[in-house]
Design an enzyme around this catalytic site. Structure first.
Site, PDB file in Angstrom:
ATOM      1  N   CYS A 547       0.815  -1.209   0.000  1.00 20.92           N
ATOM      2  CA  CYS A 547       0.000   0.000   0.000  1.00 20.92           C
ATOM      3  C   CYS A 547       0.855   1.268   0.000  1.00 20.92           C
ATOM      4  CB  CYS A 547      -0.998  -0.027   1.154  1.00 20.92           C
ATOM      5  SG  CYS A 547      -2.340   1.190   0.953  1.00 20.92           S
ATOM      6  N   HIS A 639      -4.587  -4.506   0.127  1.00 21.44           N
ATOM      7  CA  HIS A 639      -4.288  -5.102   1.431  1.00 21.44           C
ATOM      8  C   HIS A 639      -4.630  -6.590   1.376  1.00 21.44           C
ATOM      9  CE1 HIS A 639      -3.506  -1.472   3.932  1.00 21.44           C
ATOM     10  NE2 HIS A 639      -4.144  -0.892   2.932  1.00 21.44           N
ATOM     11  N   GLU A 641      -4.096  -8.713   3.482  1.00 18.53           N
ATOM     12  CA  GLU A 641      -4.497  -9.168   4.817  1.00 18.53           C
ATOM     13  C   GLU A 641      -5.940  -8.811   5.140  1.00 18.53           C
ATOM     14  OE1 GLU A 641      -2.844  -5.002   5.208  1.00 18.53           O
ATOM     15  OE2 GLU A 641      -2.451  -6.813   4.013  1.00 18.53           O
TER      16      GLU A 641
END
Length: 661
Positions: A547, A639, A641
């Site tokens: 990011c 992202h 995650e």
């Protein structure tokens, strides 16, 4: 003495004794209904830090403590807050009694408490202007995905604080529903009475020697019941609203960051469910994991809920300080009950201090906030603050009380014996086939990693060390958890604490996400992240950039950066990542951008010739860069995650494998 006479005597003594500190708490039992009222009495002690909460007496014995934790306590985590001096107040419980609900209701006072000069401290249009500024100046500049900005309903109260507390407590029990805790806490100079819908965090001991089960309950998305009652159609419209759906997903992501910090197993999601109250219905998830931390440490690492602050948390606190005109007091803090266990430890039950009325020096204050996201409509957020405050205000008689809340009735069932204007049970809301299908469909968008039991088999990179650099977005805790499941041995270091020697020695460095403009050379954080990325590139040492760090890497390679026309905060997209489609969650306001169709840069076209040819995965029409890879490095704009990244784990494994190769 027991029975109604004893209940009446206890309530009367609490009302009459000007020196008594006490708490009344009504919690739903196993049946889902409130069965009794807990009465906690004892002396009050104000302490400075969460670690100072005295869970053991002078004799070393574990004792029960109820703590009121103010918002200013976020300073323990190094976050910004207006310091109003609100104390971290503890009630050291000497007596804990239970009164049957019907007996308590029979003796609690019912006479109305008159109010004067009542209204919101910030007028509607002024609050709408604040909403516009936050969307343009904060979300629009990459400072975060969502922020909660509050205003207060205020009034004068000419009545005994104790009488007001007992009266309002009874009124909330009678007129509000769906609360996690309904409570009245009376301590010297301060009264708090509320019906909080949301458990922030709980920790309950397992079997002997086993870790505690930690639960968090993110609630977000607000359906304001229309006049005349809700229908399945109106509720379905709410459940399919993009803003409301993404708002819930964003707060789940934020609370998973906390769960990953305190739970060895990271946390697993169940839900979504409906949380129905008198005037509002919310959507919610449950997050569960296990932890061996002291409950005070669990509380510290989870200060405070993103549903009342925003994300990323640290920057949300800074935004709140910039845009809220007055300190928060206890609003968005927690009431934390520490209950002794036989092993000498404590269970924790900590609801968020929202939907709460405060009475200090004859002034009533009922704070209410709205969650501001990129899709927010200023007038809609104004209405949301009215709706959130109205549950408490209606119960205590400050505004007209809602009629019996009407639950949805299926329009497809004309023979239903329950007319649309009459109440139905909460179960009927979620059990309507159309509503149940809409709720269940939300999980089809989410990452299986966080929904299913996580395996314990050694991952493909077992034994490989990784240093994760935290750039002030605790997505790094989720990212570290996923990396550990891939077998890496992970340590997280804050950007300001990671030394050059540590950066150079790490087998793999993962530079994380964070708020702000990646072009801001005046920011010490951005500058340090640029240095770390540069050190790894200079030697082709394995690097994964995520990011914000992906944008910094892009800039170092000579790829231009630009703000997006519309921020991608909590946006799920399916993009091509080097030949494979991947469904990924995005939280970015800026992007790296190449000319459409560009798929690689040669060494002569980059500012860092040592990296060799750079492969680019970019949007074919806009040129927005989604991922990069070259000699010793890989990066991703999204992202992996996030719960929004259905293909997150697979894509993460691919990128780590490339960086290490």
């Amino acid at each position: 003495m027991t029975g109604p006479a004893a209940t009446a005597d206890l309530i009367h003594r609490l009302a009459a004794d000007p020196d008594a500190s006490f708490a009344l708490i009504a919690r739903a039992g196993a049946s889902g209904a409130v069965e009794d009222v807990e009465v906690l009495t004892g002396p009050v002690l104000d302490v400075e830090l969460l670690a100072d909460i005295p869970l053991h007496g002078d004799d070393g014995a574990a004792r029960e403590v109820l703590a009121l934790v103010p918002y200013r306590q976020v300073r323990e985590r190094g976050f910004e807050a207006h310091d109003d001096g609100a104390p971290l107040r503890t009630l050291l419980v000497e007596a804990h009694e239970r009164l049957p609900l019907h007996e308590a209701m029979a003796v609690l006072p019912t006479d109305p408490i008159p109010l004067s000069a009542a209204g919101f401290d910030i007028p509607d249009e002024q609050y709408a202007q604040i909403v516009r500024r936050v969307i343009s100046d904060e979300i629009g500049r990459g400072e975060g995905a969502n922020f909660v900005i509050r205003r207060d309903y205020v009034a004068g109260v000419d009545a005994s604080p104790r009488a007001a507390a007992l009266t309002w407590f009874r009124a909330l029990l009678e007129h509000e529903r769906g609360a996690y805790w309904t409570f009245a806490i009376v301590t010297p100079g301060h009264v708090a009475v509320g019906a909080s819908p949301e458990a922030h965090v709980t920790a309950v001991a397992g079997a002997a020697g086993e870790p505690s089960t930690v639960t968090m309950n993110p609630i977000s998305g607000t359906f304001r019941h229309p006049a005349g009652g809700a229908t399945v159609d109106t509720l379905a419209t709410f459940l399919t609203d993009t803003k409301e759906t993404e708002e819930l997903f964003m707060v789940v992501d934020e609370e998973l960051k906390m769960m990953s910090a305190v739970c060895s197993d990271g946390g697993r999601i169940t839900g979504p469910h409906l949380k129905e109250m008198s005037r509002l219905t919310h959507t919610e998830y449950m997050l569960r994991g296990t932890s061996r931390l002291d409950p005070r440490d669990i509380l510290r690492e989870t200060m405070f809920a993103p549903t009342v602050t925003g994300s990323p948390m640290q920057n949300a606190c800074a935004v709140i300080r910039r845009h809220e005109l007055t300190p928060r007091g206890y609003y968005s803090g927690v009431a934390a009950l520490f209950t002794p266990r036989e092993d000498g430890g404590h269970d924790l039950d900590a609801p968020i201090l929202i939907r709460t009325a405060y009475l200090v020096d004859g002034r009533l204050r009922v704070p209410a906030g709205a969650t501001l996201v990129r899709h927010s409509d200023p007038q809609g957020e104004v209405s949301e603050t009215h709706g959130k405050a109205a549950g408490v205000l209606g119960a205590i008689g400050a505004v007209p009380r809602a009629a019996a809340a009407a639950a949805p009735v299926s329009a497809d069932d004309p023979d239903s014996p329950t007319p649309p204007t009459e109440s139905r049970t909460r179960a009927a809301l979620a059990d309507d086939p159309r509503i149940a299908e809409l709720l269940a469909s939300r999980n089809a968008r989410l990452a299986p990693f966080w929904l299913e039991p996580q395996g314990t088999d050694p991952g493909p990179f077992a034994g490989t060390g990784a240093l994760v650099i935290d750039a002030e977005d605790r997505f790094t805790t989720m990212l570290a958890h996923q990396l550990r499941h891939l077998g890496l041995e992970v340590r997280i270091a804050h950007w300001s604490e990671a030394t050059d020697a540590e950066v150079d020695a790490a087998r793999l460095v993962v530079t994380g996400p964070g708020p702000g403009d990646p072009r801001d050379a005046a920011s010490p954080r951005i500058s340090r992240m640029r240095e770390i990325v540069g050190r790894r590139l200079a030697t082709a040492a394995p690097l994964l950039a995520v990011c914000l760090s992906h944008q910094i890497l892009s800039d170092r390679l000579g790829i231009g950066l630009a703000p997006l026309a519309s921020p991608h905060q909590g946006l799920q997209k399916t993009v091509d990542v080097f030949g494979e489609p991947a469904s990924i969650g995005f939280y970015n306001t800026f992007t790296a951008r190449v000319l459409p169709g560009v798929a690689r840069l040669t060494p002569s076209e980059t500012r860092v010739g040592a990296v060799g040819t750079v492969e680019i995965a970019a949007d074919p029409s806009t040129g927005d860069v989604y991922a990069l890879r070259g000699r010793g490095f890989a990066s991703v704009q999204g992202h992996l995650e996030s719960i929004l990244s259905r293909d997150g784990m697979h894509t993460l494994e691919r990128l780590v494998d490339h960086a290490l190769a």
